[in-house]
Design a protein around this motif. Structure first.
Motif, PDB file in Angstrom:
ATOM      1  N   ALA A   1       0.842  -1.208   0.000  1.00 31.00           N
ATOM      2  CA  ALA A   1       0.000   0.000   0.000  1.00 31.00           C
ATOM      3  C   ALA A   1       0.870   1.249   0.000  1.00 31.00           C
ATOM      4  O   ALA A   1       0.577   2.225  -0.706  1.00 31.00           O
ATOM      5  CB  ALA A   1      -0.932  -0.011   1.215  1.00 31.00           C
ATOM      6  N   ALA A   2       1.952   1.239   0.782  1.00 28.12           N
ATOM      7  CA  ALA A   2       2.839   2.405   0.834  1.00 28.12           C
ATOM      8  C   ALA A   2       3.500   2.629  -0.525  1.00 28.12           C
ATOM      9  O   ALA A   2       3.698   3.779  -0.949  1.00 28.12           O
ATOM     10  CB  ALA A   2       3.891   2.208   1.923  1.00 28.12           C
ATOM     11  N   GLN A   3       3.821   1.540  -1.214  1.00 32.91           N
ATOM     12  CA  GLN A   3       4.434   1.699  -2.539  1.00 32.91           C
ATOM     13  C   GLN A   3       3.450   2.282  -3.544  1.00 32.91           C
ATOM     14  O   GLN A   3       3.817   3.115  -4.374  1.00 32.91           O
ATOM     15  CB  GLN A   3       4.971   0.348  -3.034  1.00 32.91           C
ATOM     16  CG  GLN A   3       6.242  -0.061  -2.288  1.00 32.91           C
ATOM     17  CD  GLN A   3       6.709  -1.457  -2.644  1.00 32.91           C
ATOM     18  OE1 GLN A   3       5.917  -2.307  -3.018  1.00 32.91           O
ATOM     19  NE2 GLN A   3       8.010  -1.680  -2.528  1.00 32.91           N
ATOM     20  N   HIS A   4       2.183   1.855  -3.471  1.00 32.66           N
ATOM     21  CA  HIS A   4       1.188   2.452  -4.376  1.00 32.66           C
ATOM     22  C   HIS A   4       1.000   3.940  -4.061  1.00 32.66           C
ATOM     23  O   HIS A   4       0.742   4.746  -4.950  1.00 32.66           O
ATOM     24  CB  HIS A   4      -0.154   1.733  -4.244  1.00 32.66           C
ATOM     25  CG  HIS A   4      -0.221   0.434  -4.983  1.00 32.66           C
ATOM     26  ND1 HIS A   4      -0.239   0.357  -6.357  1.00 32.66           N
ATOM     27  CD2 HIS A   4      -0.279  -0.844  -4.548  1.00 32.66           C
ATOM     28  CE1 HIS A   4      -0.308  -0.918  -6.728  1.00 32.66           C
ATOM     29  NE2 HIS A   4      -0.332  -1.671  -5.657  1.00 32.66           N
ATOM     30  N   ALA A   5       1.096   4.278  -2.773  1.00 31.87           N
ATOM     31  CA  ALA A   5       0.861   5.671  -2.370  1.00 31.87           C
ATOM     32  C   ALA A   5       2.045   6.570  -2.693  1.00 31.87           C
ATOM     33  O   ALA A   5       1.884   7.786  -2.822  1.00 31.87           O
ATOM     34  CB  ALA A   5       0.558   5.720  -0.864  1.00 31.87           C
ATOM     35  N   ALA A   6       3.245   5.965  -2.838  1.00 30.28           N
ATOM     36  CA  ALA A   6       4.446   6.772  -3.049  1.00 30.28           C
ATOM     37  C   ALA A   6       4.332   7.518  -4.373  1.00 30.28           C
ATOM     38  O   ALA A   6       3.747   7.012  -5.325  1.00 30.28           O
ATOM     39  CB  ALA A   6       5.678   5.871  -3.050  1.00 30.28           C
ATOM     40  N   PRO A   7       4.881   8.728  -4.431  1.00 25.67           N
ATOM     41  CA  PRO A   7       4.761   9.539  -5.643  1.00 25.67           C
ATOM     42  C   PRO A   7       5.530   8.912  -6.814  1.00 25.67           C
ATOM     43  O   PRO A   7       6.453   8.148  -6.600  1.00 25.67           O
ATOM     44  CB  PRO A   7       5.375  10.872  -5.248  1.00 25.67           C
ATOM     45  CG  PRO A   7       6.230  10.598  -4.065  1.00 25.67           C
ATOM     46  CD  PRO A   7       5.666   9.387  -3.388  1.00 25.67           C
TER      47      PRO A   7
END
Lengths: 609, 609
Positions: free
Chosen positions: A603-609
């Protein structure tokens, strides 16, 4: 032993299948009836095609719902059989598989079954055809292999024998030892399939989830061993129904099947893997220079440059990363892994014997010998001895700030701890993204070629789907390798993204640290932009579950604990191109990969710019 | 009733999920813990976001493995609960789902379970929080909903109630009638999920194959009815774990879920479908003229042309095909279907109430009123009364050779038999290709919007994969409609290609004939190039199984027979663009689609030039 495969096991038209099966080195085929019915060629031409390709037609299958029927139906069934006998004569096949009746109207009477099968065998004999009677695991009355054999024995006709199928035997939990009670010459055929251990309806399990031996959870070799002990002398024949194989490339699946039979034969011979790697020699990434500063930030220093190619060596402890300008156009990505191999020459021979494409050795005369093969997922696998480092001499003006380059492939060979303290000691594992439909192939490749043992498959939720994940490692990997003098072993994670939106999960290289908190502190202070942000909500939950220091939250370090008290501390960098780094610390024998935290990371990777 | 949905049911990040759920018209959400943990927003902001969207947070879930543990673990579990209570206060959620303990170490003691849950409820009460205790179908000791309720009753605390879940109840085959024995105010929550009837491990079934009510095989409405009878006054809340929904579009799945709840409410109210179609009015294809001669070859004549649009009407009997030049650039394809509707206005209102996008009525003033919606797969669905034909007046110089255009939407209204004799009488069915991940959505759409009843899903082997196929039809479709005066009903087949190589299977229109052999004879004589070639091997097998006339082989007509003696004769044209035609003849009440022959057809289509 002769090797055969049922045409249903691979995708394509019948003619495509025959060509692929022959190219993969099989000796024969089972013709699956539906493949023939859909084929525009007449049986005589299929026969000629197979002969031209050097393939024997070992079996025609299946003939269903024949025995234990009322008299009128028996007559119709015998007529139906006559049609098939004439077809088999045209096809040049002399063995017909008859599988036990599944119809609810079947009469439960072994004597009648034997009588009917004897009648069938008599008719078959007139055509020079033999009948192999098989117990389907979901047969109405006959669903155990010994039951089928007892009926065959009672029928007592030379043209009637039994067919054994490892799936039908093992899916029911039957003991294959009983095979040894069957005279070998009455085992007319042996079909092999493996399957993952699933708790589901056996018919659906069989039709959708079979796989090649070594790809599932069954002890297929044991079935073969008992059949050989009984005196079976026919082919080992793969018969697999698999939704992924149906969609995969015909030639590739045929080769995968052949690899499984070669590995199975080795297993039967008690062969041990000739060259299990002791650890990672390197991971090779496409990219330029320091990968935009990531490598120095992680404590790596450039310790060498290839004599003749645009490849840099970055080192820390026994962790070595190669950065290769070739392919850098697509941004950083994982190109290859190097393995510390006790005998690179034998390792590559072994890989080649398992049908792995050996990579050409493009090298200048003074370079070290390269032994490398291509994995099915495209990763290049190099088998290395200590010599390879000589190709990467230190340069004048090297950015190294922690001493001269180190020789020796063993992590115990006195690597420096890296410039921050608590630094990186070696490569813990690499995670490789797999293409759809080839997950089992990859597992069998790494198992057979590298000698890695698979763990259970996991499914990790991603915001836009699921990631199927399977870890593999060299047997009994010590978790705290430093100072053991034996090498840390090799761990790999195969990931298959079943994800609808967004980018597929990138590959990654996980680097082992002696003190991940110390590394995290330094990164947080000097390069906070490189750390993947972990939500505070994760730490609220973590603190509800475990007694952990508050520093984890400040540093963005994730945590897991196993049932035996082992702990795992890890953190992720942001993704650079198509790859990211994980820093891991294994405490007290923790042997996993922090899978419980993977959804947070995804999820954090999808959220990363 | 209030409608809610668990965030795990749709794809995306938590903020994407909340927005989509609100846009679909839900009143509230269950926050699934993993969605919160992976969310970078603090709970207060999630609370505000939900409030801004008009969503209540109806439940926080799940809290696992709490009860029936040794004393030391109980203390730790209560501390863990305190963390969650504080979180829920920040989130503004006042109901916590506690699911029955699955740990092998669980103590089998209902008194202890009640004691522990009472303790938990006391702690919860201090925070104004209530506990809903649920029996997981795979709970270690508590896995029946009445067992959970008995423990709740024994614990006897106002802040403790039970949560019912249709999946956990129905997957175990429990009788939901027992729900009525639970006081309504002690049913704190009601979760709804359907599922296909699969024989597999219930945990895997639950985690991967749940679907929205009306998409599976469970009688979800019965669970709701008993809960309402018991006095339950909370929301109907969808909680679905589905591998396809995880990969599908967030907004689309949320809307699909809302459609299922609306349909469920209607079902509970005993509403009947207001306007079940009587038959096909037309199928509309993109293309030009006679589709390259195919339509006249099949016996169709051009009987009209739209007043204002580049659309031709081709007719034969009551079978009508529209050929629309718009979109012809991509070659012939199926654009729309028209249905004979008893009340087009009500039909489109009904479709709109089930969240179907109503299509704009672009028309000239003199045109008939168009009532149309878009199906999820992109097919346009027109609801027609007899008036639509007036938009297609016959032209001078029409190619019609069998008389003037016919009015009237009923197939009994005196259609001509077509010029070859034994000709086409009406559209038997259309087969629509579905995109991945939306198969269940399409089924629910056609079920709810058109009133079609689904049959079982089938899987048809293709040379390069599998085609999942599900037929749907209006209830009790008469098989020999001509002369009944009631219309033939509507049949549709939804196909999902899971095919690796080659083109995905095209769509098709199946046309009913009174004598398919006569039509085949004429086609064979006049247009043999239009017939899909069927392998001789197919007929060798067919003749082994059935007593069929040899003419089938000569004509390329396929054959099936059902258990009640009904027969199906059918043939296929070659594919034109992205569509082909099937000519079918149903004999003696045959009610299927010749699925047994579909693999032959698929292989022949791949082989066609």
């Amino acid at each position: 032993m002769r090797k055969s495969i049922a045409t249903v096991s691979v995708s394509g038209t019948l003619t495509e299948k025959l060509a692929a099966v022959a190219a993969a080195g099989f000796d024969g085929v089972e013709i699956f009836e539906n493949d023939l019915l859909a084929c525009p060629l007449p049986p005589e031409e299929i026969r000629a095609r197979a002969a031209d390709l050097g393939l024997t037609i070992d079996l025609y299958q299946p003939f269903r719902d024949f025995e234990c029927v009322p008299r009128a139906r028996l007559r119709a069934n015998l007529e139906r059989a006559e049609h098939k006998f004439r077809l088999m004569e045209r096809l040049g096949a002399d063995l017909l598989l008859v599988c036990s009746n599944v119809s609810p109207e079947t009469i439960a009477d072994d004597g009648l079954a034997a009588e009917h099968l004897r009648l069938l065998a008599e008719r078959a004999a007139e055509h020079g055809i033999r009948i192999a009677y098989e117990a389907l695991a979901w047969g109405r009355h006959v669903n155990e292999y010994l039951h089928a054999w007892h009926i065959v024995r009672q029928a007592d006709h030379p043209n009637l024998g039994t067919c054994l199928d490892s799936f039908h035997i093992l899916s029911r939990g039957s003991d294959p030892l009983g095979i040894e009670a069957i005279p070998g010459e009455k085992i007319f055929f042996l079909q092999l399939a493996d399957a993952p251990l699933l708790a589901m309806d056996v018919l659906q399990w069989s039709r959708h989830h079979r796989c090649f031996p070594g790809q599932g959870g069954f002890d297929v070799a044991r079935v073969v061993r008992h059949a050989l002990n009984a005196g079976y002398a026919g082919p080992l024949s793969l018969e697999v129904f698999n939704d992924h194989f149906r969609q995969a490339g015909t030639a590739r699946t045929a080769r995968d099947g052949m690899r499984s039979l070669i590995a199975l034969e080795r297993q039967l011979q008690g062969a041990v893997h000739p060259s299990v790697p002791a650890g990672f020699a390197f991971a090779e990434l496409s990219g330029t220079g320091s990968l935009g500063g990531v490598l120095p930030a992680l404590g790596f220093t450039r310790t060498g440059r290839h004599r003749g190619k645009p490849v840099e060596l970055w080192s820390q402890g026994a962790a070595r990363l190669l950065v290769n300008e070739a392919g850098a156009g697509q941004g950083p990505g994982l190109l290859a892994i190097g393995l510390d191999s006790p005998d690179p020459g034998r390792a590559v021979e072994h890989a080649e014997s398992l049908l792995s494409p050996v990579l050409p050795r493009e090298r200048a005369p003074q370079d070290a010998m390269l032994h490398a093969v291509a994995a099915p997922d495209g990763t290049e696998i190099f088998f290395c001895d200590d010599g390879w480092l000589a190709d990467f001499p230190p340069e004048d003006g090297s950015s190294s700030d922690d001493g001269s380059p180190r020789g020796g492939g063993s992590p115990s060979a006195g690597g420096s701890p890296g410039h921050g303290g608590g630094g990186i000691t070696h490569i813990d594992h690499v995670a490789l993204a797999q293409p759809p439909h080839y997950f089992d192939e990859a597992m069998l490749f790494y198992r057979g070629v590298l000698g890695l043992q698979p763990q259970e498959s996991l499914e990790v939720p991603d915001p836009y789907g699921l990631v199927r994940s399977r870890a593999m490692s060299t047997p009994s990997t010590p978790s705290t390798p430093q100072g053991t003098g034996e090498g840390p072993g090799v761990r790999m994670v195969l990931n298959l993204a079943q994800v609808g939106a967004g980018q597929p999960p990138p590959q990654h290289v996980a680097l082992a640290c002696t003190d991940v908190l110390a590394v995290a502190r330094r990164l947080r202070a000097e390069h906070p932009e490189l750390l993947l942000p972990i939500p505070a909500n994760y730490y609220d939950d973590l603190e509800a579950r475990h007694d952990v220091p508050p520093e984890l939250r400040e540093l963005g370090v994730l945590y897991d604990r196993d049932e035996r008290g082992g702990a795992f501390l890890h953190l992720y960098t942001v993704t650079v191109g198509r790859v990211f780094f994980e820093l891991v610390q294994r405490v007290d024998g923790y042997d996993g990969y922090g899978a419980v935290n993977a959804p947070i990371r995804l999820a954090a990777q999808h959220a990363a710019p």
